[in-house]
Each structure stands twice: as C-alpha cells, then as structure tokens.
Design a protein around this motif. Sequence first.
Motif, PDB file in Angstrom:
ATOM      1  N   THR A 130       0.816  -1.215   0.000  1.00  0.00           N
ATOM      2  CA  THR A 130       0.000   0.000   0.000  1.00  0.00           C
ATOM      3  C   THR A 130       0.849   1.265   0.000  1.00  0.00           C
ATOM      4  O   THR A 130       1.977   1.276   0.499  1.00  0.00           O
ATOM      5  CB  THR A 130      -0.939   0.042   1.217  1.00  0.00           C
ATOM      6  N   VAL A 131       0.279   2.316  -0.565  1.00  0.00           N
ATOM      7  CA  VAL A 131       0.835   3.672  -0.514  1.00  0.00           C
ATOM      8  C   VAL A 131      -0.319   4.634  -0.235  1.00  0.00           C
ATOM      9  O   VAL A 131      -1.484   4.294  -0.483  1.00  0.00           O
ATOM     10  CB  VAL A 131       1.530   4.069  -1.839  1.00  0.00           C
ATOM     11  N   PRO A 132      -0.037   5.833   0.269  1.00  0.00           N
ATOM     12  CA  PRO A 132      -1.111   6.807   0.449  1.00  0.00           C
ATOM     13  C   PRO A 132      -1.719   7.193  -0.899  1.00  0.00           C
ATOM     14  O   PRO A 132      -1.022   7.219  -1.922  1.00  0.00           O
ATOM     15  CB  PRO A 132      -0.399   7.997   1.099  1.00  0.00           C
ATOM     16  N   LYS A 133      -2.984   7.491  -0.902  1.00  0.00           N
ATOM     17  CA  LYS A 133      -3.641   7.911  -2.134  1.00  0.00           C
ATOM     18  C   LYS A 133      -2.954   9.149  -2.699  1.00  0.00           C
ATOM     19  O   LYS A 133      -2.638  10.088  -1.978  1.00  0.00           O
ATOM     20  CB  LYS A 133      -5.115   8.214  -1.866  1.00  0.00           C
ATOM     21  N   GLY A 134      -2.702   9.147  -4.000  1.00  0.00           N
ATOM     22  CA  GLY A 134      -2.079  10.280  -4.669  1.00  0.00           C
ATOM     23  C   GLY A 134      -0.580  10.341  -4.551  1.00  0.00           C
ATOM     24  O   GLY A 134       0.036  11.306  -5.027  1.00  0.00           O
ATOM     25  N   ARG A 135       0.051   9.321  -3.948  1.00  0.00           N
ATOM     26  CA  ARG A 135       1.502   9.329  -3.777  1.00  0.00           C
ATOM     27  C   ARG A 135       2.087   7.997  -4.221  1.00  0.00           C
ATOM     28  O   ARG A 135       1.374   7.000  -4.346  1.00  0.00           O
ATOM     29  CB  ARG A 135       1.864   9.592  -2.303  1.00  0.00           C
ATOM     30  N   ASP A 136       3.403   7.986  -4.472  1.00  0.00           N
ATOM     31  CA  ASP A 136       4.075   6.735  -4.836  1.00  0.00           C
ATOM     32  C   ASP A 136       5.071   6.298  -3.771  1.00  0.00           C
ATOM     33  O   ASP A 136       5.847   5.362  -3.986  1.00  0.00           O
ATOM     34  CB  ASP A 136       4.771   6.860  -6.195  1.00  0.00           C
ATOM     35  N   VAL A 137       5.054   6.926  -2.604  1.00  0.00           N
ATOM     36  CA  VAL A 137       5.889   6.522  -1.485  1.00  0.00           C
ATOM     37  C   VAL A 137       5.138   6.864  -0.210  1.00  0.00           C
ATOM     38  O   VAL A 137       4.308   7.774  -0.188  1.00  0.00           O
ATOM     39  CB  VAL A 137       7.273   7.204  -1.517  1.00  0.00           C
ATOM     40  N   GLY A 138       5.439   6.137   0.859  1.00  0.00           N
ATOM     41  CA  GLY A 138       4.677   6.275   2.096  1.00  0.00           C
ATOM     42  C   GLY A 138       3.955   4.968   2.346  1.00  0.00           C
ATOM     43  O   GLY A 138       4.189   3.965   1.684  1.00  0.00           O
ATOM     44  N   GLY A 139       3.047   4.948   3.272  1.00  0.00           N
ATOM     45  CA  GLY A 139       2.355   3.696   3.555  1.00  0.00           C
ATOM     46  C   GLY A 139       3.316   2.702   4.164  1.00  0.00           C
ATOM     47  O   GLY A 139       3.762   2.871   5.292  1.00  0.00           O
ATOM     48  N   GLU A 140       3.682   1.676   3.404  1.00  0.00           N
ATOM     49  CA  GLU A 140       4.588   0.653   3.923  1.00  0.00           C
ATOM     50  C   GLU A 140       6.010   1.189   4.121  1.00  0.00           C
ATOM     51  O   GLU A 140       6.705   0.812   5.064  1.00  0.00           O
ATOM     52  CB  GLU A 140       4.633  -0.545   2.963  1.00  0.00           C
ATOM     53  N   PHE A 141       6.467   2.037   3.199  1.00  0.00           N
ATOM     54  CA  PHE A 141       7.848   2.522   3.225  1.00  0.00           C
ATOM     55  C   PHE A 141       7.883   4.046   3.335  1.00  0.00           C
ATOM     56  O   PHE A 141       7.082   4.741   2.714  1.00  0.00           O
ATOM     57  CB  PHE A 141       8.597   2.103   1.960  1.00  0.00           C
ATOM     58  N   ALA A 142       8.860   4.535   4.087  1.00  0.00           N
ATOM     59  CA  ALA A 142       9.045   5.983   4.207  1.00  0.00           C
ATOM     60  C   ALA A 142       9.930   6.534   3.107  1.00  0.00           C
ATOM     61  O   ALA A 142       9.808   7.708   2.739  1.00  0.00           O
ATOM     62  CB  ALA A 142       9.658   6.308   5.576  1.00  0.00           C
ATOM     63  N   HIS A 143      10.833   5.708   2.561  1.00  0.00           N
ATOM     64  CA  HIS A 143      11.838   6.209   1.623  1.00  0.00           C
ATOM     65  C   HIS A 143      11.852   5.492   0.273  1.00  0.00           C
ATOM     66  O   HIS A 143      12.416   6.022  -0.689  1.00  0.00           O
ATOM     67  CB  HIS A 143      13.238   6.084   2.241  1.00  0.00           C
ATOM     68  N   ILE A 144      11.308   4.303   0.178  1.00  0.00           N
ATOM     69  CA  ILE A 144      11.397   3.514  -1.051  1.00  0.00           C
ATOM     70  C   ILE A 144      10.156   3.769  -1.898  1.00  0.00           C
ATOM     71  O   ILE A 144       9.047   3.413  -1.499  1.00  0.00           O
ATOM     72  CB  ILE A 144      11.516   2.010  -0.738  1.00  0.00           C
ATOM     73  N   PRO A 145      10.300   4.368  -3.088  1.00  0.00           N
ATOM     74  CA  PRO A 145       9.136   4.705  -3.908  1.00  0.00           C
ATOM     75  C   PRO A 145       8.764   3.602  -4.888  1.00  0.00           C
ATOM     76  O   PRO A 145       9.491   2.611  -5.058  1.00  0.00           O
ATOM     77  CB  PRO A 145       9.626   5.939  -4.676  1.00  0.00           C
ATOM     78  N   ALA A 146       7.649   3.797  -5.545  1.00  0.00           N
ATOM     79  CA  ALA A 146       7.283   2.946  -6.676  1.00  0.00           C
ATOM     80  C   ALA A 146       8.202   3.255  -7.852  1.00  0.00           C
ATOM     81  O   ALA A 146       8.628   4.399  -8.055  1.00  0.00           O
ATOM     82  CB  ALA A 146       5.835   3.195  -7.075  1.00  0.00           C
ATOM     83  N   CYS A 147       8.531   2.239  -8.642  1.00  0.00           N
ATOM     84  CA  CYS A 147       9.325   2.447  -9.851  1.00  0.00           C
ATOM     85  C   CYS A 147       8.478   3.173 -10.895  1.00  0.00           C
ATOM     86  O   CYS A 147       7.330   2.805 -11.144  1.00  0.00           O
ATOM     87  CB  CYS A 147       9.800   1.121 -10.424  1.00  0.00           C
ATOM     88  N   GLY A 148       9.084   4.190 -11.507  1.00  0.00           N
ATOM     89  CA  GLY A 148       8.385   4.955 -12.530  1.00  0.00           C
ATOM     90  C   GLY A 148       8.999   4.847 -13.902  1.00  0.00           C
ATOM     91  O   GLY A 148       8.485   5.420 -14.862  1.00  0.00           O
ATOM     92  N   SER A 149      10.099   4.099 -14.012  1.00  0.00           N
ATOM     93  CA  SER A 149      10.733   3.866 -15.310  1.00  0.00           C
ATOM     94  C   SER A 149      11.624   2.640 -15.187  1.00  0.00           C
ATOM     95  O   SER A 149      11.940   2.189 -14.075  1.00  0.00           O
ATOM     96  CB  SER A 149      11.571   5.071 -15.752  1.00  0.00           C
ATOM     97  N   SER A 150      12.060   2.115 -16.328  1.00  0.00           N
ATOM     98  CA  SER A 150      12.911   0.926 -16.314  1.00  0.00           C
ATOM     99  C   SER A 150      14.345   1.246 -15.922  1.00  0.00           C
ATOM    100  O   SER A 150      15.139   0.330 -15.684  1.00  0.00           O
ATOM    101  CB  SER A 150      12.893   0.254 -17.691  1.00  0.00           C
ATOM    102  N   SER A 151      14.689   2.528 -15.850  1.00  0.00           N
ATOM    103  CA  SER A 151      16.041   2.915 -15.458  1.00  0.00           C
ATOM    104  C   SER A 151      16.106   3.426 -14.027  1.00  0.00           C
ATOM    105  O   SER A 151      17.174   3.816 -13.562  1.00  0.00           O
ATOM    106  CB  SER A 151      16.584   3.990 -16.411  1.00  0.00           C
ATOM    107  N   GLN A 152      14.985   3.439 -13.329  1.00  0.00           N
ATOM    108  CA  GLN A 152      14.976   3.883 -11.938  1.00  0.00           C
ATOM    109  C   GLN A 152      15.419   2.738 -11.041  1.00  0.00           C
ATOM    110  O   GLN A 152      15.039   1.582 -11.247  1.00  0.00           O
ATOM    111  CB  GLN A 152      13.579   4.349 -11.530  1.00  0.00           C
ATOM    112  N   THR A 153      16.201   3.035 -10.039  1.00  0.00           N
ATOM    113  CA  THR A 153      16.638   2.030  -9.073  1.00  0.00           C
ATOM    114  C   THR A 153      16.240   2.470  -7.676  1.00  0.00           C
ATOM    115  O   THR A 153      15.792   3.588  -7.459  1.00  0.00           O
ATOM    116  CB  THR A 153      18.159   1.808  -9.145  1.00  0.00           C
TER     117      THR A 153
END
Length: 369
Positions: A191-214
Amino acid sequence: MSTQPSRATPIGPRDGWGTVWLCRPGLPGDPCTSDLTTTVLARNGSTRVERAVAAKDPPIDCFYVYPTVSGQQTINANRAIGLRERLVAAAQASRFSQVCRVYAPIYRQITLTALAHPARITRANALVAYDGVQAAFRDYLAHYNRGRGIVFIGHSQGAAILIHLLRREIDGNPTLRHRLVSGLLLGGNLTVPKGRDVGGEFAHIPACGSSSQTGCVVAYSSFTRKPPPNSQFGRTTSDAGVRLLAPPRDSRLLRILCVNPASPAGGTALLDPYLPALALAFLSHGQAPSVRTPWVSFPGEYEARCVSSGDATWLQVTRTGGKTHQPPLTDLRDAALGLHVLDVNIALGNLVRLVRHESAAYRSRSSSP
C-alpha cells in the motif's frame, strides 16, 4: 495444531551459519539455474526455439522468497526442501539467473493447510515465517553479498514477508538502501497513500516509474476484471493471508500499489509470459500445444494496464484481439483470486528485462563519481 516440525522429517542441509538454501550459487541441483530453453509460440501458430542460460558472472544478486506452496499439515512448515519448493523456484526465479545470482532460503512459511483455516493463524505463526527469512537475509548480507546490488523478488506470502523485511532492514538504512536495485513484490497488497508513490509501507522507497529507476519497487495483483469485494488481493480491505505482519492502517487513506511491469511509467503495454511447459499443460487442461522444451512463451497474446476503482487497484490483463492459436489462460482463474497464480509468469519476460535495465542503471549510478 502444532507449529513444530517432526523430528523424523529431514531438514535440508544448512550452510555454516544455519541457513537452508533452496537456491544459492554453486549449490548442487540448484532449481534457480535450471534449463531455460523455451518454445516460443507465435499468434499465427508458428514456433521457434529460444535458448537462454544463466549468466556466468552477473553484476547483481537476487534474493527470492517463494509463495505459499507447502502442503504440510502444520501451521508453519519445517525447513525440508520438497518438490513443491523446487518447482516454484524453477518456475518463478530461475529465469532471473540470466541477470543476477539468485539466493532463496527455505523458511518456515504458513502452509496451505493453515490458510484453509485462517482463524488458527496467529501473529506468532507469522513471525516464525518472517524470522526465518530475516535470519537468512542477514546470513546472506554477512557472508555472500560483498557489497553487491540486490533485487528482492517475492510473490504472495513471499512478497508480504519481503515488504516487512524491506521496511525493517532496508528502508531506514541509507547504506543498505543504496544497494537496493529494486523490489519485485507481487501479489502482496503493498500500500501507498492515495495520490503518492511513497509512504504507507515505506518511508523512503518509492514505486518504480521507469525501467532505469533504481532503489524502487514494482508491485501488482493481476486480474481480468475488477477484484470482487471478497478478493484476498487488490483491495485495501483484502487479507492475503499473512497480513498479521503489517501494522493496522486506515484503509480509507491508502491504495494498493500497481506498477505495470511492461511499462513502469504507466499506460497499456504487451506482456511477455513465460511458463514451464508442464504448468501450461495443467492450466490449459491439455489445450496447449505439445512441446519438447522446459519452457513455453507466447508473446503478444496479452496486454496490461493498472486500473483503480473505489478501494481496488489491480493490473488489468486483457487478451489482445484477433485470431490466435494460444490457450486462454485468463479464462481459467477464480474471480476472487484473479490471476494470482500467474502473477509472476504472466509477465516474467517483462520482469527479467526490467531487472536487466535496472542492473545497468544501478552499475552506472554506482560507478559515477
């Protein structure tokens, strides 16, 4: 019901630090380095053989935690290496050997028997499963990793355990977070907060938004239609069976994370399924063509996009139009489970390709001054 293994049941061989490894470089009979030869089935009915092998010296590691497969009659499995564990590792993890060294511990997972009677499962049982993976990961870090980048791969119960592991061991540790190439956390209701790609389960690790993101995560549960209200996956109210590891949260403020493995930036893209030939024959009730290779692939047969509706978010898998000679895998799944059994394999070619791109980006980032 006992959670203890029988003393008469054989336990797999331990390494020098107590871990039983299902997969590890140099392990005899390692199912994560099995034969990858594939029959590629085109939509027009033609076939070709595709050959692939494990990389001799890949630059990164993969740490894989398998899903619920144990048929033992206890709540927690013991650490015996059975046929089911070997088959699922070959099916889900072996193709990643093209791009990483694969490590997979045997752990005392919550069994299929226990999931049939969920009221019997306690937080203590969930912690038995988690603690085994945590101990194996710490063993891996101390004795095998040697500073290499890591991809975490887990499905279902394995994903839920890795979510907890990443939250406790990686998210708040800048040094280890720097080694995170990505996390593939499939069918685990991240899970993540609505409207965001980080938060919820993780404070610092975001969802991947491209194939070159690490340093990011890919997560989804695959369905052919909106998950029904009683679904165990894809809804913020879902219970995937091992959510006892997760702290309670207000589901009204959250959404299930979905990252399309074929297009992390979003939109619709073609999936690249790879299935063991035996699994395809079983799932298609004999409709699949007979092949002589361990693997079957049918590119161009399915496409996917992430969809949200109400408290549900899922990877919408749709069969592409036009005439085809392929078996209809998406017609075979229970509505409440969706394509859960196929979460990994329906996009396995995309996932391996994604890790290949992430590995290159990670090495480039790590070598920059």
